[in-house]
Design an enzyme around this catalytic site. Sequence first.
Site, PDB file in Angstrom:
ATOM      1  N   GLY A 189       0.872  -1.173   0.000  1.00  0.00           N
ATOM      2  CA  GLY A 189       0.000   0.000   0.000  1.00  0.00           C
ATOM      3  C   GLY A 189       0.903   1.214   0.000  1.00  0.00           C
ATOM      4  O   GLY A 189       0.986   1.934   0.989  1.00  0.00           O
ATOM      5  N   VAL A 190       1.602   1.403  -1.084  1.00  0.00           N
ATOM      6  CA  VAL A 190       2.732   2.319  -1.051  1.00  0.00           C
ATOM      7  C   VAL A 190       2.772   3.332  -2.188  1.00  0.00           C
ATOM      8  O   VAL A 190       3.773   4.032  -2.347  1.00  0.00           O
ATOM      9  CB  VAL A 190       4.057   1.523  -1.041  1.00  0.00           C
ATOM     10  CG1 VAL A 190       4.248   0.859   0.301  1.00  0.00           C
ATOM     11  CG2 VAL A 190       4.077   0.482  -2.140  1.00  0.00           C
ATOM     12  N   GLY A 191       1.705   3.425  -2.970  1.00  0.00           N
ATOM     13  CA  GLY A 191       1.656   4.468  -3.993  1.00  0.00           C
ATOM     14  C   GLY A 191       2.827   4.435  -4.946  1.00  0.00           C
ATOM     15  O   GLY A 191       3.156   3.387  -5.504  1.00  0.00           O
ATOM     16  N   GLU A 209      -4.884  -4.822  -1.335  1.00  0.00           N
ATOM     17  CA  GLU A 209      -6.053  -3.982  -1.514  1.00  0.00           C
ATOM     18  C   GLU A 209      -6.124  -3.476  -2.952  1.00  0.00           C
ATOM     19  O   GLU A 209      -7.182  -3.417  -3.546  1.00  0.00           O
ATOM     20  CB  GLU A 209      -5.892  -2.833  -0.519  1.00  0.00           C
ATOM     21  CG  GLU A 209      -6.944  -1.809  -0.497  1.00  0.00           C
ATOM     22  CD  GLU A 209      -6.640  -0.799   0.604  1.00  0.00           C
ATOM     23  OE1 GLU A 209      -6.602  -1.202   1.782  1.00  0.00           O
ATOM     24  OE2 GLU A 209      -6.435   0.389   0.296  1.00  0.00           O
ATOM     25  N   ASN A 218      -5.342  12.256   2.895  1.00  0.00           N
ATOM     26  CA  ASN A 218      -6.361  11.395   2.298  1.00  0.00           C
ATOM     27  C   ASN A 218      -7.151  10.716   3.412  1.00  0.00           C
ATOM     28  O   ASN A 218      -8.173  11.208   3.843  1.00  0.00           O
ATOM     29  CB  ASN A 218      -5.735  10.352   1.375  1.00  0.00           C
ATOM     30  CG  ASN A 218      -4.877  10.960   0.281  1.00  0.00           C
ATOM     31  OD1 ASN A 218      -3.739  10.579   0.105  1.00  0.00           O
ATOM     32  ND2 ASN A 218      -5.404  11.932  -0.442  1.00  0.00           N
ATOM     33  N   GLY A 232      -6.703   1.325   3.962  1.00  0.00           N
ATOM     34  CA  GLY A 232      -6.576  -0.042   4.452  1.00  0.00           C
ATOM     35  C   GLY A 232      -5.276  -0.289   5.187  1.00  0.00           C
ATOM     36  O   GLY A 232      -5.007  -1.421   5.600  1.00  0.00           O
TER      37      GLY A 232
END
Lengths: 488, 488
Positions: free
Chosen positions: A264-266, A291, A381, A385
């Site tokens: 989940g690290v963009g 996710e 933001n 998750g």
Amino acid sequence: MVGPANPPVDRRLEGDLPVTSAERAAAGLDGSATLLVSGFGSVGYPKAVPLALADADRDLSLTVVSGGTVGDEIDTDLLESGAIERRYPYQGTEAARDAVNSGAVAYQDRHVGGLADEVAFDLIAEGDVAVVEAVAVGEDWLVPSTSVGQTPAFVESASELIVEVNRAQPLGLGRLHDIYRPSDPPAREPLPLTEPDDRVGDPFVTFDPEKLTAVVETDRRDSPYEFRDPTAEDWAIARHLGDFLTDEMERNRVLSERITLQFGVGNLGNALMSELSGIDIGDRTLGYFGEVIQDGLLDLIEEGRLACASATSLALSADGQERLFENLDRYASDVVLRPTDVSNSPALIDRFGVVGVNSALEVDVYGHANSTHINGSNVINGVGGSGDFNRNALVSVTALRSTARDGSVSRVVPMVSHVDHTEHEIDVIVTEHGVADLRGLSPRERADAIVERCADPSVRPTLRDYLKRAGDAGGHMPHDLDTVFDWR
Amino acid sequence: MVGPANPPVDRRLEGDLPVTSAERAAAGLDGSATLLVSGFGSVGYPKAVPLALADADRDLSLTVVSGGTVGDEIDTDLLESGAIERRYPYQGTEAARDAVNSGAVAYQDRHVGGLADEVAFDLIAEGDVAVVEAVAVGEDWLVPSTSVGQTPAFVESASELIVEVNRAQPLGLGRLHDIYRPSDPPAREPLPLTEPDDRVGDPFVTFDPEKLTAVVETDRRDSPYEFRDPTAEDWAIARHLGDFLTDEMERNRVLSERITLQFGVGNLGNALMSELSGIDIGDRTLGYFGEVIQDGLLDLIEEGRLACASATSLALSADGQERLFENLDRYASDVVLRPTDVSNSPALIDRFGVVGVNSALEVDVYGHANSTHINGSNVINGVGGSGDFNRNALVSVTALRSTARDGSVSRVVPMVSHVDHTEHEIDVIVTEHGVADLRGLSPRERADAIVERCADPSVRPTLRDYLKRAGDAGGHMPHDLDTVFDWR
């Protein structure tokens, strides 16, 4: 693995449907409705009805609940029209951020893994109308598009349903979906997955046909993420993470046969995934239970490195979307899209022994992480998750650059100004300078590891001074509250 | 419900056992061993071997991992002898607190629900020797005493096992136990419970007989909690909580047939449970799925109000222990003791729709809770299981008095100095002044609810001033970091 079932149709619309225009569908909505909108990772959200609402000359005070991030049609156009009064559980546009930080929009940031229940049980808002994007719809079913998100729970909870059928999204997307609705407590059944890529549901969402009040056709594309190229720091973080994973595979017996990752690290994600394609995993099976699916995962699948990828959203770049759309046959056997309460289920993250890698805005010397608020006040933001994975993963890694704003601001600080993930959850911190493995360490030991291995060398003397001053006064986790935020 | 199985024996020791003295068992231990000791809620911990270690004239640097709270024999006598270098995951004595806060003992405070895995997979420390209290032991089995705690995982993980058979603990305690060891990820099976009081395991823990190096006999009693009588504030909190639960039963459809509660509230617990015996629950079944069984639960069982109580420890007063011991036949049908990774399982807390009520040292105006650290620095005990329940409960309530130190210190503050539970997890706050239901509220709305309904009236003007000043500068969660801790 059971192969993907076929979607129920080869046509976009089937049966006797209330097809109408976006304007007419929008006009039928109550001005203070709660809208439960599809969408996650900036894709798969409804576009035409929100734009029609934004353009309507009406006084609206809507509550908008989305799966996760949605695009500009909702969080810029509709929002800037003044129509949104409340917003859950995540937002990702500059307009939404400004409105939330000014107090113009009331926002509550929730763990997305729990949102389906919160909506289904009316715990945060009572849902009136579900507005969801689909690639196909029938009288009592719909096939979601580029994200599944919270759509199954939203459709079940709403008393009214508007479906946007989007011809710009390939019909074959249904082949990726595995729609399973968990039963309700107190007799909730365990989720029946035994492997990350098990299929236990249907490729479509079913609903009571009485709910369906409008079907709107559109061909507007998602406005997906724009990822920047990895920087030198991103590559350095990825290398340190690769080294950590290599060591961890050897010492952690849960990883002896299978490694299941989540990212989940963009922007960092693609560098991490590129690095992953180089490390030696021996005979192990590499899986992904997360996710969002980012572009780099497609590379790993192509290379045959990744056995499967399970997520709730195709958070791809425009190029990545194109690539997936043109090779759906290839990807349908390895990619599964699930509802968020399955993709982010605490029980499944634990069951599969997921190694989670998530980012943060800043971490403190004792191992707390701030994912959401600048200076404790201004939200970026939302927690998304990250908390579902950080809390329940076998190993939770926080990966971030050691500085922000061209090096002028340290992301390693004495005390984070907002805590989303506590010292009890963060196992490992990785920056471009190194790895701090916090497991089993006391707070004073953690501080030493984080400062000496992860902080930018230029700020280490200042951090050491703080720790010395605070430590002289004693305490398990020494802090000097009089000066703890002077750092800024 | 399947009735409790019988323990395997009616004798304390069975078979060919290495019975020895505590002194000899202690003398056989390596001076830098990691000891995995039974005990939770201040009961069921080994007593004789720790005292023998404390009295030994040796230079020891032990790591001690317990289930939860243990008594003075470990966390005062052994600790003050200078033998303990590291301590996980919870401590509950003044001596341990002082040693941890001075830095003399390295301590890491963990969510107790995850500790069994962390030990089993060697993630925080490699366990050498399990030292556990039992009511009976055989060549390859033992029956735990007043707590199950992490004993099954500890016994499995350790290479060596020392059992203290305590004749002061009734042999019949085995009738309460349901020992189930979860399988390992990545092929972990779902926990098979479908009701809070299901029995899915055995009344005993099994082990490889090669591990058993010593059996020590003792008749030393637990040093259980001493609970104070509820104060007027405790009763007021209990009344507000009763009102909240009455309302919640009506509006939350998950609670329409069954209410399953958990209490982690120490002294407040008995007032809450007394209040519970008065509220109208209609035809609903009332159950308890928690971590500890307190005296008040025995009253509810006696009254026929409570269908079952599942926990990992009998955290009773001395009187409560006596009462349970003398009526084991009566309680064995309704009380189940489980391993902590089952009692505190995120999946089960979610599956049963538990309403969790936990306490905190302080909460802030935006709904974060500090359960562990005074002034951010000095730890009291540890997070224990509060995070397991706050995060995974259907509804998580934080119940606390609005002030400390005879009213001179507010427990409602602008920003907590340590965060154990975030804004994303706390649903409801209750003090003696009232109830703030935070679900669906933005941070500014939460602040209003918490200050006006929960803070002591004498501090409300100061809190309002802070919120006004911080709010003028804007932000989703307005804070003025320059003055946020001046409050103290």
